[in-house]
Design a protein around this motif. Structure first.
Motif, short mmCIF file in Angstrom:
data_model
loop_
_atom_site.label_atom_id
_atom_site.label_comp_id
_atom_site.label_asym_id
_atom_site.label_seq_id
_atom_site.Cartn_x
_atom_site.Cartn_y
_atom_site.Cartn_z
N GLN A 1 0.87 -1.40 0.04
CA GLN A 1 -0.13 0.07 -0.04
C GLN A 1 0.65 1.33 -0.01
O GLN A 1 0.33 2.31 -0.36
N SER A 2 1.88 1.19 0.50
CA SER A 2 3.13 2.22 0.37
C SER A 2 3.73 2.68 -1.01
O SER A 2 4.20 3.62 -1.22
N VAL A 3 3.46 1.89 -1.96
CA VAL A 3 3.97 1.91 -3.38
C VAL A 3 3.24 3.01 -4.00
O VAL A 3 1.99 2.80 -4.00
N PRO A 4 3.64 4.12 -4.43
CA PRO A 4 2.87 5.18 -5.14
C PRO A 4 2.12 4.62 -6.37
O PRO A 4 2.83 3.88 -7.29
N LYS A 5 0.98 5.10 -6.50
CA LYS A 5 0.28 4.68 -7.64
C LYS A 5 0.53 5.19 -8.86
O LYS A 5 0.61 4.66 -10.19
N SER A 6 1.15 6.32 -8.92
CA SER A 6 1.56 7.02 -10.12
C SER A 6 2.86 6.40 -10.60
O SER A 6 2.70 6.40 -12.09
N LEU A 7 3.57 5.52 -10.04
CA LEU A 7 4.55 4.46 -10.57
C LEU A 7 3.78 3.46 -11.60
O LEU A 7 4.18 3.57 -12.88
N TYR A 8 2.71 2.95 -11.23
CA TYR A 8 2.05 1.97 -12.11
C TYR A 8 1.35 2.90 -13.21
O TYR A 8 1.31 2.26 -14.42
N GLU A 9 0.79 3.86 -12.79
CA GLU A 9 0.11 4.75 -13.96
C GLU A 9 1.25 5.10 -15.01
O GLU A 9 0.78 4.98 -16.32
N ALA B 1 3.83 -0.91 -20.28
CA ALA B 1 4.42 -2.20 -19.41
C ALA B 1 3.01 -2.95 -18.96
O ALA B 1 1.93 -2.61 -19.00
N THR B 2 3.30 -4.32 -18.89
CA THR B 2 2.32 -5.19 -18.62
C THR B 2 2.27 -5.37 -17.33
O THR B 2 3.02 -4.88 -16.45
N GLY B 3 1.14 -6.07 -16.42
CA GLY B 3 1.21 -6.36 -15.23
C GLY B 3 2.14 -7.30 -14.54
O GLY B 3 2.69 -6.89 -13.58
N TRP B 4 2.73 -8.01 -15.38
CA TRP B 4 4.01 -8.91 -15.06
C TRP B 4 5.08 -8.02 -14.90
O TRP B 4 6.01 -8.09 -13.90
N GLU B 5 5.48 -6.98 -15.90
CA GLU B 5 6.51 -6.34 -15.82
C GLU B 5 6.42 -5.35 -14.70
O GLU B 5 7.30 -4.95 -14.16
N ASN B 6 5.15 -4.74 -14.52
CA ASN B 6 4.91 -3.90 -13.29
C ASN B 6 5.26 -4.63 -12.15
O ASN B 6 6.03 -4.00 -11.13
N PHE B 7 5.12 -5.71 -11.95
CA PHE B 7 5.55 -6.80 -10.64
C PHE B 7 6.79 -6.88 -10.54
O PHE B 7 7.38 -6.42 -9.23
N ILE C 1 8.36 -2.95 -10.39
CA ILE C 1 8.05 -1.88 -9.50
C ILE C 1 7.61 -2.45 -8.08
O ILE C 1 8.25 -2.27 -7.22
N THR C 2 6.70 -3.60 -8.18
CA THR C 2 6.25 -4.13 -6.74
C THR C 2 7.30 -4.79 -6.08
O THR C 2 7.63 -4.50 -4.90
N PHE C 3 7.70 -5.68 -6.77
CA PHE C 3 8.78 -6.50 -6.23
C PHE C 3 10.03 -5.75 -5.68
O PHE C 3 10.44 -5.93 -4.40
N PRO C 4 10.70 -4.84 -6.21
CA PRO C 4 11.77 -3.99 -5.82
C PRO C 4 11.40 -3.24 -4.65
O PRO C 4 12.17 -2.90 -3.61
N MET C 5 10.05 -2.60 -4.60
CA MET C 5 9.55 -1.71 -3.59
C MET C 5 9.33 -2.60 -2.43
O MET C 5 9.53 -1.84 -1.13
N VAL C 6 9.01 -3.72 -2.24
CA VAL C 6 8.60 -4.60 -1.09
C VAL C 6 9.61 -5.71 -0.79
O VAL C 6 9.61 -6.10 0.26
N SER C 7 10.66 -5.62 -1.64
CA SER C 7 11.95 -6.76 -1.38
C SER C 7 12.36 -6.42 0.08
O SER C 7 12.84 -7.60 0.55
#
Length: 321
Positions: A221-229, A236-242, A245-251
């Motif tokens: 929830q702390s990952v900025p939505k602007s990055l995904y947008e 970018a696809t959902g797999w690429e976003n993960f 963006i998602t995995f590096p931010m949560v790692s």
């Protein structure tokens, strides 16, 4: 401007400059907040845990004799540790079994927690209720509920022996079919064993994943939505976003959950080593041997925690943003 006004203005500027020098930088402020955050732990550790820790180490290196005035310690060096590792028939097998179980469970708990947190982070009706359901086992496995579960009072009071045997045989047949299916699709043997063990322990994994899910959920929830947008607009696809963006931010939270999971599992109420240490100290009154067991166990936990943390850091470093 008069001479007196010039002097006053100069003094004011000097005071302002002094105040600026005394003010902390952003890095210093963050460091100060960090020290304040961990200060309660250090105060509690010094006041409540440091003395018993030193006393336990002293007991492990001594032989305790009960006297009329209390107890007397005789220094014997590493003799207690030799008895624990070479003479005691239960400690080393229990330790190896415990370590094997932890190494097999921890990755499954981390993966399941991250997967569940990713699902619970999506927008859908009843999301708050679903989050409560996943965290409910953490509350239910405390106190009297855990005691009932460990003694199987509910199961023994509602089921007969014949029904239990039928259920066990049915479960074994289902796992045999599951193994055959995995081998049929050419999955390697070690992976098959890992998956079967994970499915067999799914109940314990769900119970042990409540806090980890909350930690991962907070990170997601702390990952900025602007990055995904922005990435979606770039195609970018959902797999690429993960993975980008998602995995590096949560790692970084993987290390946090790894430490929590290992410590929580090693200190659980149904842990074999913990039960053996309690039995040795309080039932057999072998304070020296029991303390030596505890310190060997602590050293094992520290080594496993360090090795797994280094492995996770190595694997996640390539995904850092």
């Amino acid at each position: 401007m008069s001479k007196s006004n010039l002097v006053v203005s100069t003094k004011t500027q000097i005071k302002v400059m002094k105040k600026k020098k005394k003010s902390l930088t952003l890095t210093q402020q963050r460091a100060l907040f960090g020290y304040l955050f961990i200060a309660p732990f250090f105060v509690g550790f010094i006041l409540l845990f440091l003395t018993p820790l030193i006393q336990s180490l002293t007991f492990s290196l001594s032989k305790l004799s009960v006297t009329s005035s209390g107890y007397h310690l005789t220094y014997i060096g590493l003799e207690n540790y030799e008895k624990v590792l070479k003479v005691n028939p239960n400690f080393v097998p229990s330790l190896l079994a415990n370590v094997t179980e932890i190494i097999s469970q921890v990755p499954v708990i981390i993966i399941f927690s991250f997967f569940a947190a990713s699902l619970l982070n999506q927008k859908f009706k009843g999301r708050a209720f679903a989050r409560a359901i996943f965290f409910l086992p953490v509350i239910l496995t405390s106190g009297i509920v855990l005691a009932i579960e460990s003694t199987d009072l509910l199961v023994n009071s509602t089921q007969g022996a014949s029904k239990e045997e039928i259920e066990k045989s049915t479960t074994a047949l289902k796992f045999l079919q599951f193994k055959q299916f995995l081998y049929a699709i050419n999955i390697p043997g070690p992976i098959v064993g890992f998956l079967v063990a994970a499915v067999d322990q799914i109940y314990e994994i769900v119970i042990a994943s409540g806090v980890q899910i909350l930690i991962f959920l907070a990170g997601l929830q702390s990952v900025p939505k602007s990055l995904y947008e922005a990435s979606t607009m770039d195609g970018a696809t959902g797999w690429e976003n993960f993975w980008k963006i998602t995995f590096p931010m949560v790692s970084p939270l993987i290390i946090v959950n790894l430490v929590y999971t290992i410590i929580n599992t090693f200190t659980s109420a149904d842990n074999q080593i913990m039960s053996l240490v309690r039995h040795t100290i309080f039932s057999q009154s072998e304070f020296g041997i029991g303390s030596a067991m505890a310190w060997v166990y602590l050293g094992t936990v520290a080594i496993i925690l360090t090795v797994l943390s280094l492995i996770v850091l190595k694997l996640t470093s390539r995904y850092k943003t």
